[in-house]
Design an enzyme around this catalytic site. Structure first.
Site, mmCIF file in Angstrom:
data_model
loop_
_atom_site.group_PDB
_atom_site.id
_atom_site.type_symbol
_atom_site.label_atom_id
_atom_site.label_comp_id
_atom_site.label_asym_id
_atom_site.label_seq_id
_atom_site.Cartn_x
_atom_site.Cartn_y
_atom_site.Cartn_z
ATOM 1 N N GLN A 76 50.210 32.524 33.229
ATOM 2 C CA GLN A 76 50.177 31.345 32.374
ATOM 3 C C GLN A 76 50.390 30.021 33.102
ATOM 4 O OE1 GLN A 76 52.047 33.085 28.634
ATOM 5 N NE2 GLN A 76 52.246 30.900 28.313
ATOM 6 N N TYR A 129 33.820 35.805 47.134
ATOM 7 C CA TYR A 129 33.525 34.525 47.790
ATOM 8 C C TYR A 129 32.393 34.696 48.816
ATOM 9 C CZ TYR A 129 37.699 32.621 45.534
ATOM 10 O OH TYR A 129 38.618 32.191 44.605
ATOM 11 N N GLU A 184 37.012 39.173 46.982
ATOM 12 C CA GLU A 184 37.071 38.475 45.679
ATOM 13 C C GLU A 184 35.753 37.806 45.280
ATOM 14 O OE1 GLU A 184 39.867 39.630 46.870
ATOM 15 O OE2 GLU A 184 41.069 39.477 45.054
ATOM 16 N N HIS A 206 35.889 37.872 41.416
ATOM 17 C CA HIS A 206 36.349 37.067 40.270
ATOM 18 C C HIS A 206 35.476 37.278 39.039
ATOM 19 C CE1 HIS A 206 39.667 35.197 42.137
ATOM 20 N NE2 HIS A 206 38.973 34.531 43.029
ATOM 21 N N ARG A 233 40.562 39.769 55.069
ATOM 22 C CA ARG A 233 40.725 40.312 53.704
ATOM 23 C C ARG A 233 39.411 40.972 53.304
ATOM 24 N NH1 ARG A 233 43.791 37.918 48.614
ATOM 25 N NH2 ARG A 233 43.877 39.859 47.458
HETATM 26 FE FE1 SF4 Z 1 52.507 33.363 37.450
HETATM 27 FE FE2 SF4 Z 1 55.116 33.099 37.069
HETATM 28 FE FE3 SF4 Z 1 53.638 34.358 35.247
HETATM 29 FE FE4 SF4 Z 1 54.150 35.450 37.634
HETATM 30 S S1 SF4 Z 1 55.623 34.980 36.020
HETATM 31 S S2 SF4 Z 1 52.181 35.375 36.638
HETATM 32 S S3 SF4 Z 1 54.094 33.669 38.952
HETATM 33 S S4 SF4 Z 1 53.489 32.217 35.815
#
Ligand code: SF4
Ligand code: NAP
Length: 645
Positions: free
Chosen positions: A318, A145, A143, A231, A193
């Site tokens: 979100q 890092y 990613e 990222h 990873r």
């Molecule tokens: Fe994140 Fe929940 Fe959306 Fe999945 S459904 S991406 S866990 S906010």
């Protein structure tokens, strides 16, 4: 369960909350849990005062987590993450003094002594983790890092024996693994990873990845996990428009080449997809992170043949990643209880009531289901023939098909719990007397701006378009450039993409010789329409879209050739099209249709009337506040109200 930072790591009472959060996932039968990233020293912090394990005192705090997970019969590894130049603080270090395009801090180049002590910090951190009761560690080597920064020539411009040749650049991770194994002995798990597809210029070739994988095994790792994309890469790797299991072909290339198990990851969000990935020999194990936020019992329910009852992650980012990047505690849009397990108490109601829930969008549905689960007698009223509200519309946008899963989950829950559902039913004022409480979740309606000629037949709102009520012409003006304007441009501009189209559109190549798997030319998907998206305010459109996904929407529209106009004044609409004033000039956009995406207004007239009659009324979601309505808030309000009643 894959690693995911939750923000609880830095919260007051965070360890107790994490203990409950992880224990519930262990009880839900996650086979092996990997924690969010913990820095091995201060320079490796994600942000100031981020989670770190470099002392016995810090390690001790984790005992509550490992005990809780083990009590549920689970296993848990701690991820060791050094951010390197991605650190969001002035102590950042890296192999070379090169600032990343996504952080404001220029890192200090590590001295040779600094490299030695950083390796030692990784080793000490692993030893502390084992002392704290973890079953092993995951060393974060992907990613973009610190470890990845050592491996790539682009970020490692050293001339000593930690830079230059590939052997020199990979010395850093290999020394970490070798010395960690030496220190913690043969028993504990070491997952490494490995960045198998960097998706950045000057990333590794496949030959180099293979060489590193073999060396990682030899150095003492027990398992190799797949990392996809740095990222700073400008290719979506986990967002909802990424096809399910899109990147498992990458892990598959390594199958049979090393003697230790391989984990694959990214956009695997249900058991059926995971089973297929395994059946297709893409990997030995499958990792999911966000799906466990959405439903802690994902594995258990699926194993019991109850997949329909799984609350599936829709990959919206979100409430999880967008929160973390805003330094807020993560949760989940479809499951507001995630990471708040000790805050929300789902107890049986002491005083059982008759409750009417009016409106079956996400907010009303969540409220009705939670009320029924608590033992209330619930009647749900929806004036449309289908449940879903705004989610129904969202599920029709190309790349947002996952939203259908949430609708499937709601339907299953409505069947499972004793809720009387009235579809095609407007709740009447005189019905309120039959209920102890009335919940108004009637949502929103499109805001219709007052522009002369607005009643012209060529003007339609986004709801009419998404309901398929109109056949939209070839030239279209979209009024409004918020989330719905963007969605509308996508809806009108391109169909859903399969894996091949997705890779061509974003420039991912399976050619093993190409560095980073990044194609220099991307295929344009032909937009069948000429689209113009307008807004009155100045500045670029889409700056308020999600932190981790907004750039994808902006880039998609750019690739589709959608014309975007800001600082526009709307003058009038007639047979010819939409007349505007822009940069001091009056002009007519000759379009077949004008689609209104100008925000929303609450639908709450019923509440006002009921309140005046003295009924006990509760407003939630868009009906309460239409401005900046988002599904996360709507669902959370429905859930919180249901816990209170
Ligand atoms: Fe994140 Fe929940 Fe959306 Fe999945 S459904 S991406 S866990 S906010
Ligand atoms: P929004 O984000 O508030 O955008 C409304 C748009 O309409 C703005 O561009 C605004 O621009 C314009 N507008 C407002 N009043 C107007 C008026 N009277 N006349 C003409 N234009 C007007 O609302 P939305 O697009 O409906 O989205 C609703 C919510 O859902 C938002 O919170 C959004 O973030 C979220 N959402 C997000 C996504 C996503 O992330 N992909 C997708 C869908 C929805 P001007 O005022 O400058 O003209």
């Amino acid at each position: 369960m894959g690693s995911m930072h939750t923000g609880l790591e830095e919260e007051k009472n965070g360890f107790e909350r994490m203990a409950r959060y992880y224990a519930e996932r262990a009880a839900g039968e996650a086979g092996l849990i990997v924690t969010g990233g913990i820095a091995p020293n201060r320079a490796g912090w994600v942000a100031p005062f981020g989670a770190k394990m470099s002392t016995g005192k810090e390690a001790k705090k984790h005992k509550v987590i490992t005990d809780a997970v083990h009590a549920e019969g689970g296993h848990i590894c701690m991820q060791i993450l050094h951010t390197g130049r991605y650190a969001y603080h002035p102590f950042a270090v890296a192999p070379s003094k090169l600032r990343s395009p996504i952080t404001p801090f220029t890192p200090k180049a590590l001295s040779e002594k600094g490299i030695e002590s950083t390796i030692q910090d990784f080793v000490n951190c692993a030893a502390y983790a084992i002392e704290a009761g973890y079953d092993g560690v995951e060393i974060m080597g992907s990613e973009g890092y610190l470890i990845n920064q050592f491996i790539a020539a682009k970020t490692n411009q050293r001339t000593d024996h930690w830079g230059g040749s590939y052997e020199n650049r990979t010395r850093f991770p290999l020394e970490i693994i070798r010395r960690t194994r030496e220190r913690i002995g043969r028993g504990p798990i070491i997952i490494y990873r490995l960045s198998m597809l960097d998706l950045v210029e000057e990333g590794s070739t496949w030959e180099e990845v293979l060489q590193l994988a073999l060396a990682v095994e030899k150095a003492g790792a027990s398992v190799i996990n797949t990392g996809i994309g740095w990222h700073e890469a400008r290719i979506p790797t986990i967002a909802t428009m990424v096809p399910r299991a899109e990147f498992t072909w990458v892990t598959k290339r390594l199958m049979g080449k090393v003697g230790i198990p391989l984990i694959t990851t990214n956009r695997i969000n249900n058991a059926a997809t995971a089973e297929k990935v395994l059946a297709d020999s893409c990997a030995d194990m499958v990792s999911m992170a966000r799906p466990f936020l959405a439903d802690p019992e994902l594995v258990k329910k699926s194993r019991e043949g109850k997949e329909n009852t799984v609350n599936t992650c829709i990959a919206c980012n979100q409430s999880c990643l967008d929160h973390v990047f805003d330094r807020k505690v993560a949760s989940c849009l479809v499951n507001p209880r995630a990471c708040f397990e000790t805050v929300y108490k789902e107890e049986e109601a002491k005083n059982k009531k008759k409750v009417a829930v009016v409106g079956a969008g996400p907010s009303g549905l969540t409220c009705a289901i939670t009320l029924a689960q608590r033992g209330h007698e619930v009647s749900l009223y929806e004036k449309h023939p289908e449940i879903g509200g705004q989610f129904l519309y969202a599920s029709r946008i190309p790349g947002k098909e996952e939203f259908r899963e949430t609708l499937r989950y709601y339907r299953t829950m409505l069947d499972q719990w004793p809720i009387t559902v009235h579809l095609n039913s407007e709740f009447k004022m005189n019905q309120a007397k039959d209920f102890d409480e009335v919940v108004i979740s009637t949502g929103v309606r499109p805001r219709i701006p007052s522009i002369p000629g607005m009643d012209h037949e060529n003007v339609v709102d986004y709801a009419q378009v998404l309901e398929g009520k109109v056949k939209i012409g070839q030239r279209v003006a979209i009024i409004g450039a918020g989330g719905i304007g963007f969605d509308m441009a996508s809806f009108l501009g391109h169909p859903s993409m399969d894996k091949e189209e997705f890779e061509a559109f974003w420039g991912v190549t399976r050619d093993e010789s190409v560095r980073g798997g990044l194609e220099s030319h991307t295929l344009e998907i032909k937009n069948p329409r000429v689209l113009t998206m307008l807004k009155r305010s100045p500045g670029k459109a889409g700056k308020d879209l999600g932190k981790t996904t907004g750039w994808i929407h902006r880039e998609t529209l750019r690739k589709l050739g959608v014309v975007q106009m800001s600082s526009v004044e709307y003058i009038k609409i007639d047979d010819k099209g939409l007349y505007i004033r822009h940069q001091g000039e009056e002009k007519c956009l000759e379009v077949a249709h004008i689609v209104i995406c100008a925000g929303q207004e609450s639908v709450n007239e019923l509440a006002e009337s009921l309140q005046s009659m003295g009924s006990k009324v509760h407003l939630i979601g868009g009906a309460l506040k239409a401005g900046e309505i988002d599904a996360a808030r709507a669902i959370r309000e429905g859930y919180e109200l249901a816990l209170k009643l």
